[in-house]
Structure formats: C-alpha cells, structure tokens
Design a protein around this motif. Sequence first.
Motif, PDB file in Angstrom:
ATOM      1  N   LEU A 465       0.817  -1.210   0.000  1.00  0.00           N
ATOM      2  CA  LEU A 465       0.000   0.000   0.000  1.00  0.00           C
ATOM      3  C   LEU A 465       0.851   1.259   0.000  1.00  0.00           C
ATOM      4  N   SER A 466       1.893   1.283   0.849  1.00  0.00           N
ATOM      5  CA  SER A 466       2.751   2.466   0.912  1.00  0.00           C
ATOM      6  C   SER A 466       3.511   2.684  -0.392  1.00  0.00           C
ATOM      7  N   ALA A 467       3.986   1.595  -0.995  1.00  0.00           N
ATOM      8  CA  ALA A 467       4.698   1.733  -2.264  1.00  0.00           C
ATOM      9  C   ALA A 467       3.769   2.259  -3.340  1.00  0.00           C
ATOM     10  N   SER A 468       2.510   1.796  -3.330  1.00  0.00           N
ATOM     11  CA  SER A 468       1.545   2.281  -4.320  1.00  0.00           C
ATOM     12  C   SER A 468       1.268   3.762  -4.130  1.00  0.00           C
ATOM     13  N   LEU A 469       1.165   4.207  -2.883  1.00  0.00           N
ATOM     14  CA  LEU A 469       0.903   5.624  -2.613  1.00  0.00           C
ATOM     15  C   LEU A 469       2.099   6.498  -3.005  1.00  0.00           C
ATOM     16  N   PHE A 470       3.273   6.018  -2.645  1.00  0.00           N
ATOM     17  CA  PHE A 470       4.476   6.782  -3.017  1.00  0.00           C
ATOM     18  C   PHE A 470       4.583   6.939  -4.541  1.00  0.00           C
ATOM     19  N   TYR A 471       4.316   5.850  -5.216  1.00  0.00           N
ATOM     20  CA  TYR A 471       4.506   5.875  -6.676  1.00  0.00           C
ATOM     21  C   TYR A 471       3.348   6.589  -7.371  1.00  0.00           C
ATOM     22  N   GLY A 472       2.146   6.334  -6.926  1.00  0.00           N
ATOM     23  CA  GLY A 472       0.985   6.904  -7.609  1.00  0.00           C
ATOM     24  C   GLY A 472       0.852   8.400  -7.448  1.00  0.00           C
ATOM     25  N   PHE A 473       1.253   8.934  -6.285  1.00  0.00           N
ATOM     26  CA  PHE A 473       1.094  10.370  -6.022  1.00  0.00           C
ATOM     27  C   PHE A 473       2.420  11.131  -6.117  1.00  0.00           C
ATOM     28  N   ASP A 474       3.455  10.482  -6.658  1.00  0.00           N
ATOM     29  CA  ASP A 474       4.778  11.115  -6.855  1.00  0.00           C
ATOM     30  C   ASP A 474       5.271  11.744  -5.554  1.00  0.00           C
ATOM     31  N   LEU A 475       5.279  10.920  -4.505  1.00  0.00           N
ATOM     32  CA  LEU A 475       5.696  11.421  -3.192  1.00  0.00           C
ATOM     33  C   LEU A 475       7.169  11.165  -2.915  1.00  0.00           C
ATOM     34  N   LEU A 476       7.914  10.652  -3.910  1.00  0.00           N
ATOM     35  CA  LEU A 476       9.342  10.410  -3.761  1.00  0.00           C
ATOM     36  C   LEU A 476      10.101  11.096  -4.889  1.00  0.00           C
ATOM     37  N   GLY A 477      11.311  11.487  -4.558  1.00  0.00           N
ATOM     38  CA  GLY A 477      12.179  12.055  -5.568  1.00  0.00           C
ATOM     39  C   GLY A 477      13.618  11.685  -5.312  1.00  0.00           C
ATOM     40  N   PHE A 478      14.471  11.802  -6.376  1.00  0.00           N
ATOM     41  CA  PHE A 478      15.893  11.493  -6.199  1.00  0.00           C
ATOM     42  C   PHE A 478      16.582  12.583  -5.398  1.00  0.00           C
ATOM     43  N   ASN A 479      17.583  12.177  -4.662  1.00  0.00           N
ATOM     44  CA  ASN A 479      18.409  13.151  -3.963  1.00  0.00           C
ATOM     45  C   ASN A 479      19.157  14.015  -4.976  1.00  0.00           C
ATOM     46  N   CYS A 480      19.528  15.231  -4.619  1.00  0.00           N
ATOM     47  CA  CYS A 480      20.182  16.176  -5.528  1.00  0.00           C
ATOM     48  C   CYS A 480      21.531  15.666  -6.008  1.00  0.00           C
ATOM     49  N   SER A 481      22.192  14.902  -5.139  1.00  0.00           N
ATOM     50  CA  SER A 481      23.520  14.399  -5.503  1.00  0.00           C
ATOM     51  C   SER A 481      23.455  13.275  -6.523  1.00  0.00           C
ATOM     52  N   VAL A 482      22.242  12.736  -6.700  1.00  0.00           N
ATOM     53  CA  VAL A 482      22.115  11.602  -7.605  1.00  0.00           C
ATOM     54  C   VAL A 482      21.578  12.021  -8.964  1.00  0.00           C
ATOM     55  N   SER A 483      20.588  12.907  -8.995  1.00  0.00           N
ATOM     56  CA  SER A 483      19.953  13.245 -10.268  1.00  0.00           C
ATOM     57  C   SER A 483      19.301  14.605 -10.169  1.00  0.00           C
ATOM     58  N   THR A 484      18.678  15.044 -11.239  1.00  0.00           N
ATOM     59  CA  THR A 484      17.955  16.317 -11.248  1.00  0.00           C
ATOM     60  C   THR A 484      16.615  16.136 -10.560  1.00  0.00           C
ATOM     61  N   LEU A 485      16.017  17.297 -10.231  1.00  0.00           N
ATOM     62  CA  LEU A 485      14.751  17.227  -9.508  1.00  0.00           C
ATOM     63  C   LEU A 485      13.605  16.761 -10.398  1.00  0.00           C
ATOM     64  N   ASP A 486      13.805  16.867 -11.733  1.00  0.00           N
ATOM     65  CA  ASP A 486      12.715  16.474 -12.628  1.00  0.00           C
ATOM     66  C   ASP A 486      12.624  14.972 -12.825  1.00  0.00           C
ATOM     67  N   ASP A 487      13.687  14.253 -12.436  1.00  0.00           N
ATOM     68  CA  ASP A 487      13.668  12.800 -12.623  1.00  0.00           C
ATOM     69  C   ASP A 487      12.679  12.150 -11.653  1.00  0.00           C
ATOM     70  N   LYS A 488      11.955  11.087 -12.090  1.00  0.00           N
ATOM     71  CA  LYS A 488      10.974  10.359 -11.266  1.00  0.00           C
ATOM     72  C   LYS A 488      11.512   8.969 -10.967  1.00  0.00           C
ATOM     73  N   PRO A 489      11.563   8.561  -9.668  1.00  0.00           N
ATOM     74  CA  PRO A 489      12.048   7.217  -9.316  1.00  0.00           C
ATOM     75  C   PRO A 489      11.141   6.146  -9.936  1.00  0.00           C
ATOM     76  N   ASN A 490      11.755   5.056 -10.362  1.00  0.00           N
ATOM     77  CA  ASN A 490      10.967   3.947 -10.909  1.00  0.00           C
ATOM     78  C   ASN A 490      10.373   3.099  -9.781  1.00  0.00           C
ATOM     79  N   ILE A 491       9.605   2.094 -10.161  1.00  0.00           N
ATOM     80  CA  ILE A 491       8.880   1.275  -9.180  1.00  0.00           C
ATOM     81  C   ILE A 491       9.820   0.517  -8.256  1.00  0.00           C
ATOM     82  N   ALA A 492      10.959   0.088  -8.771  1.00  0.00           N
ATOM     83  CA  ALA A 492      11.928  -0.629  -7.938  1.00  0.00           C
ATOM     84  C   ALA A 492      12.458   0.270  -6.842  1.00  0.00           C
TER      85      ALA A 492
END
Length: 545
Positions: A465-492
């Motif tokens: 349920l939590s993974a579905s909420l995080f992914y469905g509502f775009d509640l996660l993002g990559f850290n600045c040191s890893v990628s740009t803010l526009d990038d969206k984390p994949n399901i994994a």
Amino acid sequence: MANYFRSLFTLLKLGAQHVANCRYHSICGLEADNNSREGLCILHSKDPNKDRQSFNNHLYQRIDNGNFDFSHFVFPEGISFGDKHFNRDISLSNAVFLGSVNFRSALFDKKANFNDAEFHGDAIFQEIQAREYISFMSAKFCQEADFFHAKFHDSSNFNRTSFCGLANFNWCSFGKSTSFRKAEFWYHSYFSNTTFAGAILFENVIFLCKSEYQGTKFLGDAYFNRARFGEEALFVYSDFRGQLRFDNTVVEGDADFRKATMRSEANFCKTIFKKKALFKTITFEKGADFTDTDFRADTSFSGSVFLDYVIFASKDTKARIFQCINIDLSSITIKPPDALIIRNADLRKCRLLSTDMRKCELTGVKWQKRDGRYVVYEDELLCRLSESIDWHQLERLYRELKQNFDERREYHWAGNFNHSEKETCLNNPKTPCKTKTVLYLYKHISQYGEDYLTPLKWLLILWILSASLFYGFDLLGFNCSVSTLDDKPNIANVILFSFQSMTLMKYSDVSPVRFGGYALNTMLNIIGPLLIGLFALALRQRFKR
C-alpha cells in the motif's frame, strides 16, 4: 437268668432317663418337656405357646443364681432384661427371641456373647453399657435394633450381622475397635453423633437403604472399603481423625460429605458414585486420593480446604475422571499451592472460579473448545447460557492457568489461555474504552501475540500500500547528488524505499517530497517497527514451544 433281666432293666431305665433330658441338658440341666417332640426343655422349646409362667420361673431362677448361660434359649414375646446387672460372662449365642426384647440400661461387666442370636421382634439395647468384649457376630435382627446412646467400653463385634429393620446407633460410644465386616443393613441405619474411639471396620458391608453418619467422630481408622450403599450415604459434619478407607466402594444414592473434616489420609480409589457426590466445604488435612474414582453424576468440592496433596486421576486415558459430568472445583483453598493434582481428567464441565490454579498439576486434561480455542466451563456458561459470572474472576482464572502452563513450559496451553484472558478482558463490560481499543487492535494485528502470520500479513499489506501511494502520487524524488529534480524514481526505487522506511534503514537514492511524502514516511517509521516487533514476539512464542 435273673441277673440278665436285672441288667436289661437297668439299661432301659438309664435309656429312659437319657431320653427325658433336654438336648441342651449341659446348659440348662432340665428334662425335656413332655409336649416337646424335639426333646427340648421349657427354656429351649421353640413352641410359641409354651407356658410363660414356667419359663419365667426357670429363667429368673438362673439369673438369681448368677448363671448367665442362655445359649440356644427360645424367649417368648415381651422378655425384659432392663436395668439388669450382669457381673459375669453372659452367653446368648444361638438364642431366639420370638418377640420384642428389652435390654434398656442393662450393664454388662464381663463378656457378652450374642453370636448367631435371632431377634424376631424389636430389640431394645438403649443406654446399655458393655465394659468388656461384646459380640453379635452372625446375629439376625428381623425388626428394629435400637442401640441409642449405648456405650461399648471394649471391643465389639457385629461381623456378618443382619439388620432387617431399622438399625439405630445414634449417640453411641465405642471404646475400642469395632467391626461390622460383611454385615447387612436391609433398612435405614443411623450412626449420627456416635463416637468410635478405636478402629471401625465396615468392610464389605451392604447398606440397602439410607445410612447416616452425621456429626460422627471417627477417632481411629475408618474402613468402608468394598462396602455397598444402596441409597444415600450421609457423612455431614463427620470428623475423621484416623485414616479413611473408602476405596472400591459403591454408592448407589447421593453421597454427602459436606463440612466433614479428614485429619489423616483419605482413600477413595476406584470408588463408584452413581449419583451426586457432595464434598462441599470439606477439609483434607493430610490429603486424599481419588485415583480411578468413578463419578457418574454432579460432583462438588466447592469451598473445600486442601492442606495436603489431593489427587484426581485416571490411569486409563480413554476413561477420564469426571467424564461428561458437572464438577465443581471452585472456591477451593489450596495450601501448599501445588497440593491439587489433576491427571487425565475431563474438565469440559468443571467450575474452577476463585480457585488458585497457578501451581496445581494439570496433565492430560480435556477442556471445553470454542471457535478453535480451549476455554473453561464458566466462559461457556457466560457466553451460551448467559449465567451470571464475575468477569474479573474469569480473567484471573485464565491468567493463573496461563502462568501455570508457562512455568511448566507447556507453551501451547499458555498461549491458548493468554488469548482467552485477553478475550475475556475485551468482552468485559467494565473494561475501560481505551483498554478495549488497544485490545481490539492487538487482537486483529497479532491475535494477542499468539499468531506470527497475522502481523506478517499486515506488514505485506502495508508495504504494498505504501509503495503504491508513493509511486501513484509522486511522493518520492531522487536526492540532488544523484539526479535532477525532474527525474521520477521507478517502481523498484519506490519498493526499496518503502521497505527501508518500514525497517528504519538508511535511505539511499530517494527521499520523500512534499507533505504527503513526509507524513507517509513517518507513519511507516512508526507502524512498521511495531508490526515487526509483534511478528518477532509471536514467532518467538511459537518456536519456544
């Protein structure tokens, strides 16, 4: 030739004299009655219409001469020895009393022998005193035998005696050993308020009707083994100071031992109680053994006191003690706490409320089962029969049973009664709402810590349920040191983050964004470890068994 006829005449004369003597001439010294076909004198004649005046004259003449040998005498109706003082041995062996006889207040200074005597009418022995040995062995009382307030200072023998009418031994006093072995009581027998100073033997006795021993004092050992009670056996307020042997006995009617005191060992092994057995408020000071006792109707030990080990057991696992009967073991005082031992018993209809069950032995016990769980009988009465039960006492009983089995490392039973304790608390109308809420959640999350699969199931649901909420509502993002803010984390990335959040692991590449992401992450940080803890606790309980 003259000498020959003289000798023949002498022999005929002696023969005539021999025939004229009573058959019991050595006892009575009398000649046979002319009207007696059996060659018996007036004292031994069985004729009920024999001369009463002649009989009394010969009888009282013997008494006045101090001759108390009345063996084989046949006494007519209404003979009285009331207030007589027999200062020598008296023998009434094989005597027959055709009617009532009165020995009220008679005093027997020496031995008294009533062996094989027959009493066809009422036999009154009220307030007699026997200072030495007295015997009624194989005697037969066809009507009432009344020994009310009699005193037997020495040993007395009633072996094989038959009491066809009422037998009254109320308020008697027996000084030394007394034996009723193989006696038969065909009608009511009363021994209430009687004192047996020595051993009393009722072995192999048959009581066809009610037998009472209310308030009786057994100062020596009491043997009722292999006796048979055809109706009620009442021992209310009896005081057993010596050993009680009640083994291999059969009681056809109710057995009542209420308020009795047993100051020495009591043996009820292999006894059969076909109707109610009442041991309420009884005191066992030196313990009791009920091994292989057959209780076939309602039985109660409620309010009793066990000051030493009391054993209820069956050696046959297929025939449990208390099988399919109502048994009341409630409100029992147990000192020491481990004095109660129950083995191979059927407790499906057993009341245990207000009895301390923390230390007693419970081996091979069969409990009431409901909804896949084992419960005590009071719980079943409360749920199905709406009987008024003290909820707090019921909780305490389950808690004590849980502690008992936990200390004996029988964790399966401990877990079962832990569940029942919490369930009782949840259903208790007097339990505060806050406590009920916690218990309700505790039950549905982990079955009160007894089921490890339930929290594991909730963990899996929470993760998905939590993974579905995080992914469905775009509640996660990559850290600045890893990628740009526009990038969206994949399901994994989302699934990994949800797992890390539930287990309080350090985050790697992604992190929550916006208020919703932080709130969901906080919730996972709280609920996840709680479910993991409940899962670990339940798993530990399972493997501990």
